[in-house]
Design a protein around this motif. Structure first.
Motif, short mmCIF file in Angstrom:
data_model
loop_
_atom_site.label_atom_id
_atom_site.label_comp_id
_atom_site.label_asym_id
_atom_site.label_seq_id
_atom_site.Cartn_x
_atom_site.Cartn_y
_atom_site.Cartn_z
N ASN A 36 0.83 -1.21 0.00
CA ASN A 36 0.00 0.00 0.00
C ASN A 36 0.87 1.26 0.00
O ASN A 36 1.31 1.73 1.04
CB ASN A 36 -0.93 0.00 1.22
CG ASN A 36 -1.99 1.09 1.13
OD1 ASN A 36 -1.86 2.05 0.37
ND2 ASN A 36 -3.02 0.96 1.94
N GLY A 84 0.51 4.94 -0.67
CA GLY A 84 -0.33 6.11 -0.90
C GLY A 84 -1.81 5.91 -0.86
O GLY A 84 -2.57 6.85 -1.06
N GLY A 85 -2.28 4.68 -0.64
CA GLY A 85 -3.71 4.44 -0.55
C GLY A 85 -4.33 3.97 -1.85
O GLY A 85 -3.68 3.91 -2.90
N PRO A 86 -5.64 3.64 -1.81
CA PRO A 86 -6.31 3.05 -2.97
C PRO A 86 -6.25 3.88 -4.25
O PRO A 86 -6.07 3.33 -5.33
CB PRO A 86 -7.76 2.88 -2.48
CG PRO A 86 -7.64 2.74 -1.00
CD PRO A 86 -6.51 3.65 -0.62
N ASP A 87 -6.41 5.19 -4.16
CA ASP A 87 -6.40 6.01 -5.37
C ASP A 87 -5.05 5.92 -6.09
O ASP A 87 -4.99 5.79 -7.32
CB ASP A 87 -6.71 7.47 -5.04
CG ASP A 87 -8.16 7.70 -4.66
OD1 ASP A 87 -8.98 6.79 -4.90
OD2 ASP A 87 -8.48 8.77 -4.11
N TRP A 135 -8.18 -2.98 -5.38
CA TRP A 135 -8.07 -1.57 -5.00
C TRP A 135 -9.29 -0.75 -5.41
O TRP A 135 -9.29 0.47 -5.31
CB TRP A 135 -6.80 -0.96 -5.59
CG TRP A 135 -5.55 -1.51 -4.98
CD1 TRP A 135 -4.62 -2.31 -5.58
CD2 TRP A 135 -5.09 -1.31 -3.64
NE1 TRP A 135 -3.62 -2.63 -4.70
CE2 TRP A 135 -3.88 -2.03 -3.50
CE3 TRP A 135 -5.58 -0.60 -2.54
CZ2 TRP A 135 -3.16 -2.05 -2.31
CZ3 TRP A 135 -4.87 -0.62 -1.35
CH2 TRP A 135 -3.67 -1.33 -1.24
#
Length: 208
Positions: free
Chosen positions: A100, A102-105, A199
């Protein structure tokens, strides 16, 4: 011969100068092989993904913060994928699609980028499945530069360049095993699409 340079020395003026150095390496070496088990190979990173990575480097090592300049250079280095004079064989560990950053976006954008670049003539991209059986113990990531005369390894505290022929040959042997166990073509694409779904991405929205 091997040489190690501490990151805090190499990055003493920030990240931009090192990215310039990497650009020169790529321009001078039209071929390369890379095994990256836990993250996305730098030359395939999106701007958002690279920004997170270089910010983490700056914060962890306490070096001057010039992340926007370093990211711009990393994006510039990716021109070798489109100039018609370079070719890279890259094996990503399946874990790289799920680490992961920076996150899902950010991760959705990154995997969409991989799917778009998957068929580039300059790139042979393999994904090493997490459950793949290999005749090799787990190893660290490494990059074989040029026609196989130098290996570059990035450690926590330093970067290491190996030029001793016997050691280089062992890395070439390791890459052959890793690439032999990796998935390519439609099988690799399915692994990427599975990660995109994880994601929260829309698989049907990705076009090559």
């Amino acid at each position: 011969m091997s040489s190690a340079i501490p990151w805090q020395q190499r990055l003493s003026t920030g990240t931009e100068a090192v990215q310039d150095e990497v650009i020169r390496w790529y321009q001078e070496t039209p071929e390369g092989q890379a095994y990256v088990p836990g993250m996305i190979w730098g030359t395939l990173q999106t701007e958002a993904y690279a920004t997170v990575i270089l910010t983490q480097v700056v914060d962890f090592l306490g070096v001057p913060n010039d992340v926007p300049a370093g990211v711009a250079k990393r994006m510039q280095r990716q021109q070798v994928l489109h100039d018609g004079r370079h070719h890279y064989a890259v094996v990503l560990g399946e874990q790289a699609l799920y680490t992961n950053i920076g996150g899902p976006d950010v991760m959705r954008g990154q995997i969409e980028r991989l799917l778009r670049d998957f068929a580039l003539p300059s790139l042979t991209l393999g994904i090493l499945p997490a459950t793949a059986r290999m005749d090799l113990f787990p190893v660290h990531g490494f990059h074989i530069q040029g026609r196989g005369d130098r290996v570059h390894i990035e450690l926590v505290s330093s970067s290491l360049d190996i030029e001793e022929p016997a050691e280089v040959e062992l890395h070439r042997k390791a890459f052959a095993v890793l690439s032999g166990a990796a998935a390519y073509g439609e099988e690799a694409e399915q692994i990427l699409r599975k990660a995109l779904t994880f994601w929260g991405g829309e698989v049907s929205a990705v076009r090559r």
